[in-house]
Write an enzyme that holds these catalytic residues in place. Structure first.
Site, mmCIF file in Angstrom:
data_model
loop_
_atom_site.group_PDB
_atom_site.id
_atom_site.type_symbol
_atom_site.label_atom_id
_atom_site.label_comp_id
_atom_site.label_asym_id
_atom_site.label_seq_id
_atom_site.Cartn_x
_atom_site.Cartn_y
_atom_site.Cartn_z
ATOM 1 N N HIS A 103 0.834 -1.201 0.000
ATOM 2 C CA HIS A 103 0.000 0.000 0.000
ATOM 3 C C HIS A 103 0.873 1.257 0.000
ATOM 4 C CE1 HIS A 103 -3.267 -2.759 1.177
ATOM 5 N NE2 HIS A 103 -4.073 -1.837 0.683
ATOM 6 N N LYS A 119 -0.532 4.846 4.583
ATOM 7 C CA LYS A 119 -1.385 3.879 5.284
ATOM 8 C C LYS A 119 -0.741 3.518 6.616
ATOM 9 C CE LYS A 119 -3.910 -0.478 4.598
ATOM 10 N NZ LYS A 119 -5.223 0.131 4.905
#
Length: 248
Positions: A134, A138
């Site tokens: 990600h 995040k």
């Protein structure tokens, strides 16, 4: 269908972009929408809605569930990073109202779960590893989708997650599943399950190319949810058109 968006970040904006005629209110403490009324909290909202789509933060869950129960409003919960205790409050609330909760709203992840249900029982001699990637903003790891895929595998095979190997320095056990997280750049989301056998590999991989895929999935979930009775619904049951069920 009349929708409220709870949490007006990037994905919330995409929900509004994809369903401009359905969205009648936005709830966010720091962001406002130009085309529809915006509120800092759900308690301030005066519009009646058929469903609320939530892309906010775990800290706002108590107010969201309380509002849903009080007004009997179906909830599409797409926020990630919940603790087990918070997930239990969602299960409890779903006995009173319809709730759709998933860490990933894409059709492809539902397909990936179905592929795992077919492959895992056939791959008993293969080691399994799970990798997720990600963007660098995040904060939770592993991702909620990785945990979702892990639970799908655990329903079919007795495996225990291993989140790091540096401290143990031991050979891999057959009942382990390695959980790996990478963070960098602007990766929307990538999940890969690796089956490693003797002299061969099988890989199942899903890559999200835009956050629009999550917004679109949330809208579809809301459309289905407003027709349902109280219960906790999953992405998998929505797309496979199975009967709803409450997860205990």
């Amino acid at each position: 269908m009349r929708l409220a968006i709870h949490g007006y970040g990037a994905t919330g904006h995409y929900v509004h972009e994809l369903a401009p005629d359905a969205v009648v209110a936005v709830i966010d403490k720091t962001k406002t929408a130009e085309q529809v009324p915006s509120y800092g909290t759900l308690a301030e909202m005066t519009e009646s809605v058929d469903a609320i789509i939530d892309f906010s933060h775990p800290s706002l869950l108590p107010d969201l569930l309380a509002y849903g129960i009080k007004t009997k409003t179906p909830l599409v919960i797409a926020t990630t990073g919940f603790s087990e205790a918070e997930l239990q409050t969602i299960r409890d609330a779903s006995t009173q109202i319809p709730i759709f909760q998933s860490y990933n709203m894409s059709f492809g992840i539902a397909m990936m779960q179905q592929l795992l249900k077919t492959l895992v029982p056939l791959a008993g001699a293969f080691d399994i590893e799970l990798l997720e990637k990600h963007h660098n903003q995040k904060v939770d790891a592993p991702s909620g989708t990785a945990e979702l895929l892990l639970r799908t595998i655990q329903d079919l095979r007795d495996v225990q997650p291993v989140y790091e190997r540096e401290s143990t320095r031991e050979k891999r056990e057959p009942n382990e599943i390695g959980m790996h997280s990478m963070r960098g750049g602007t990766i929307f989301g990538e999940h890969e399950v690796l089956f490693a056998g003797v002299d061969e590999l099988i890989e199942i991989k899903h890559t999200a190319l835009s956050k629009k895929v999550f917004a679109s999935g949330a809208i579809k979930a809301a459309e289905a949810l407003i027709q349902k009775s109280a219960g906790l619904y999953t992405l998998e049951t929505l797309y496979t058109q199975e009967d709803s069920h409450v997860i205990n």
